[in-house]
Enzyme design. Structure first.
Site, mmCIF file in Angstrom:
data_model
loop_
_atom_site.group_PDB
_atom_site.id
_atom_site.type_symbol
_atom_site.label_atom_id
_atom_site.label_comp_id
_atom_site.label_asym_id
_atom_site.label_seq_id
_atom_site.Cartn_x
_atom_site.Cartn_y
_atom_site.Cartn_z
ATOM 1 N N HIS A 154 9.803 0.332 8.200
ATOM 2 C CA HIS A 154 9.006 -0.860 8.506
ATOM 3 C C HIS A 154 9.022 -1.889 7.367
ATOM 4 O O HIS A 154 9.531 -2.986 7.516
ATOM 5 C CB HIS A 154 7.545 -0.461 8.772
ATOM 6 C CG HIS A 154 7.360 0.531 9.880
ATOM 7 N ND1 HIS A 154 7.541 0.231 11.213
ATOM 8 C CD2 HIS A 154 6.990 1.824 9.851
ATOM 9 C CE1 HIS A 154 7.292 1.285 11.953
ATOM 10 N NE2 HIS A 154 6.960 2.271 11.151
ATOM 11 N N ASP A 155 8.480 -1.537 6.225
ATOM 12 C CA ASP A 155 8.262 -2.506 5.146
ATOM 13 C C ASP A 155 9.550 -3.086 4.559
ATOM 14 O O ASP A 155 9.599 -4.278 4.234
ATOM 15 C CB ASP A 155 7.410 -1.875 4.029
ATOM 16 C CG ASP A 155 6.016 -1.538 4.512
ATOM 17 O OD1 ASP A 155 5.388 -0.632 3.940
ATOM 18 O OD2 ASP A 155 5.553 -2.164 5.492
ATOM 19 N N THR B 181 3.123 -6.035 2.713
ATOM 20 C CA THR B 181 3.606 -4.918 3.557
ATOM 21 C C THR B 181 2.447 -3.953 3.819
ATOM 22 O O THR B 181 2.630 -2.733 3.845
ATOM 23 C CB THR B 181 4.752 -4.167 2.838
ATOM 24 O OG1 THR B 181 4.244 -3.632 1.595
ATOM 25 C CG2 THR B 181 5.931 -5.082 2.573
ATOM 26 N N PHE C 211 -0.678 -0.819 12.501
ATOM 27 C CA PHE C 211 -1.581 -0.371 11.440
ATOM 28 C C PHE C 211 -2.037 -1.493 10.503
ATOM 29 O O PHE C 211 -3.232 -1.637 10.238
ATOM 30 C CB PHE C 211 -0.899 0.745 10.621
ATOM 31 C CG PHE C 211 -1.740 1.265 9.487
ATOM 32 C CD1 PHE C 211 -1.549 0.800 8.200
ATOM 33 C CD2 PHE C 211 -2.742 2.197 9.723
ATOM 34 C CE1 PHE C 211 -2.338 1.280 7.150
ATOM 35 C CE2 PHE C 211 -3.540 2.679 8.677
ATOM 36 C CZ PHE C 211 -3.335 2.211 7.388
ATOM 37 N N ASN C 212 -1.114 -2.269 9.944
ATOM 38 C CA ASN C 212 -1.489 -3.272 8.939
ATOM 39 C C ASN C 212 -2.447 -4.325 9.504
ATOM 40 O O ASN C 212 -3.293 -4.854 8.773
ATOM 41 C CB ASN C 212 -0.246 -3.961 8.368
ATOM 42 C CG ASN C 212 0.555 -3.039 7.486
ATOM 43 O OD1 ASN C 212 0.030 -2.043 6.969
ATOM 44 N ND2 ASN C 212 1.834 -3.329 7.341
ATOM 45 N N ASP D 262 6.670 1.265 1.830
ATOM 46 C CA ASP D 262 6.397 0.233 0.814
ATOM 47 C C ASP D 262 7.242 0.497 -0.437
ATOM 48 O O ASP D 262 7.819 -0.401 -1.030
ATOM 49 C CB ASP D 262 4.928 0.259 0.390
ATOM 50 C CG ASP D 262 3.948 0.075 1.523
ATOM 51 O OD1 ASP D 262 3.768 1.029 2.297
ATOM 52 O OD2 ASP D 262 3.386 -1.013 1.629
ATOM 53 N N ASN E 260 -2.600 2.691 3.410
ATOM 54 C CA ASN E 260 -2.095 4.041 3.710
ATOM 55 C C ASN E 260 -2.952 5.125 3.071
ATOM 56 O O ASN E 260 -3.023 6.242 3.571
ATOM 57 C CB ASN E 260 -0.646 4.171 3.222
ATOM 58 C CG ASN E 260 0.318 3.422 4.122
ATOM 59 O OD1 ASN E 260 0.122 3.390 5.333
ATOM 60 N ND2 ASN E 260 1.311 2.776 3.540
ATOM 61 N N ASP F 158 0.851 -1.199 0.000
ATOM 62 C CA ASP F 158 0.000 0.000 0.000
ATOM 63 C C ASP F 158 0.890 1.253 0.000
ATOM 64 O O ASP F 158 0.856 2.066 0.927
ATOM 65 C CB ASP F 158 -0.960 0.008 1.206
ATOM 66 C CG ASP F 158 -0.241 0.016 2.543
ATOM 67 O OD1 ASP F 158 -0.873 0.410 3.565
ATOM 68 O OD2 ASP F 158 0.962 -0.324 2.601
HETATM 69 O O1 RIB Z 1 2.812 0.180 10.830
HETATM 70 C C1 RIB Z 1 3.619 0.312 9.692
HETATM 71 C C2 RIB Z 1 2.888 -0.120 8.463
HETATM 72 O O2 RIB Z 1 1.778 0.731 8.261
HETATM 73 C C3 RIB Z 1 3.731 -0.004 7.188
HETATM 74 O O3 RIB Z 1 3.356 -1.022 6.295
HETATM 75 C C4 RIB Z 1 3.363 1.329 6.641
HETATM 76 O O4 RIB Z 1 3.453 1.380 5.207
HETATM 77 C C5 RIB Z 1 1.928 1.455 7.042
HETATM 78 O O5 RIB Z 1 1.162 0.799 6.064
HETATM 79 CA CA CA Z 2 2.799 -0.521 4.016
#
Ligand code: RIB
Ligand code: CA
Length: 318
Positions: A237-238, A124, A165-166, A15, A40, A10
């Site tokens: 993160h990703d 991701t 979040f994901n 990403d 996102n 996303d």
């Molecule tokens: O928490 C981090 C995640 O949430 C990552 O994948 C970032 O792109 C957001 O989507």
């Molecule tokens: Ca992401």
């Protein structure tokens, strides 16, 4: 032989960096396709961002649009961190590529069925597309080598105190994936918050070639939210989900049984690990807990420099 992968994403600043990291290593990772999912930002913006990143580095990888919303309820976007476009910062040129006609589930199904080798999935983003695929076509599970995902966190969340979040966006999908029986490598906040890039490293990127500069500009914007939240450094993160596939030795991990809370008032979207060694509940997840940050950042810099050279050289030279 390179590992065949599908990236489900996303974009999303991090990403985009994960995609570039994978593109820089064609000898190790064979990107069979990219699928997009609402996260996102809304799906159309996410897909446009994925196409722009690929176009920026002339990577003609097929992209298929997936789910616009989670299995239940409405999409909660990450606009606060990623901006109105979903990838605010550099003004990237319009993409010369278009998405394929197929939807993400049909696209992934076709790739997996056509592949001689098992496919590794690299989500991701919220796990809606993956959950739909393995629920509609459970037979593909045995054709999936593993799932290296960014999501979750054992110690804390970033949307609520407990949910990352994901997972938070689609806890039902996440639970289906974690309980699917497919081996999972989880890059949760436990490790991704340690995979941080610092201000001076971002500024260093902007002294280099076109791809490094563009990533530096992405991170300039992505840092705004982090600074507002009081974070030191900018968690990548990703890219961890890709970096583990390239160099697992950079990471420390534990094999645990993990599932996802979908009901709790305070805990909906929490990834819950069980450290008890129960014979009837074998570990389903390699949970990444630590990373050699300097080596991870060096991998990123070297990978972007490789793309800079490819972009800088006349077309066709690698
Ligand atoms: O928490 C981090 C995640 O949430 C990552 O994948 C970032 O792109 C957001 O989507
Ligand atoms: Ca992401």
């Amino acid at each position: 032989m390179p590992t065949p992968i599908i990236i489900d994403c996303d974009p999303g600043h991090d990403d985009a960096i994960a995609i570039l990291l994978a593109l820089a290593h064609p000898g190790e990772l064979d990107i069979r396709g990219i699928t997009t999912v609402g996260g996102n930002q809304i799906l159309d913006k996410i897909t446009d961002n994925a196409l722009k990143i690929l176009s920026f580095v002339n990577a003609d990888i097929p992209v298929a649009k997936g789910a616009a919303a989670p299995l239940l309820g409405k999409l909660v976007t990450g606009e606060e961190a990623h901006g109105e476009s979903g990838m605010d910062g550099p003004a990237l040129p319009a993409s010369k590529f278009k998405p394929v006609e197929q939807g993400a589930v049909e696209f992934m199904l076709e790739i997996i069925r056509a592949s001689e080798e098992k496919i590794t999935l690299v989500p991701t983003a919220p796990l809606t597309n993956i959950a739909l695929l393995i629920t509609a076509y459970p037979e593909v599970k045995e054709r999936i080598e593993k799932i290296s995902l960014m999501g979750g966190g054992l110690a804390y969340g970033n949307v609520t105190r407990t949910a990352e979040f994901n997972i938070y966006v689609d806890p039902e999908a996440a639970r289906i994936v974690f309980e699917s029986g497919i081996p999972i490598v989880m890059s949760g906040l436990d490790v991704t918050d340690k995979a941080a890039i610092f201000e001076e490293e971002i500024q260093e990127l902007k002294t280099r070639g076109p791809v490094s500069v563009m990533v530096g500009e992405l991170l300039d914007f992505y840092s705004i939210y982090g600074k507002k939240m009081g974070f030191v450094g900018n968690a990548l993160h990703d890219p961890c989900a890709i970096a583990w596939l390239l160099h697992p030795e950079l990471f420390e991990s534990e094999h645990l049984y993990v599932t996802v809370e979908t009901e709790g008032k305070l805990t909906r979207g929490m990834t819950v690990a069980d450290r008890r060694k129960k014979p009837d509940q074998p570990a389903n997840t390699e949970v990444l807990l630590g990373v050699d940050r300097e080596a991870f950042i060096k991998l990123l810099f070297d990978s972007l420099e490789r793309l800079d050279r490819q972009l800088g050289s006349p077309a066709g030279e690698s």
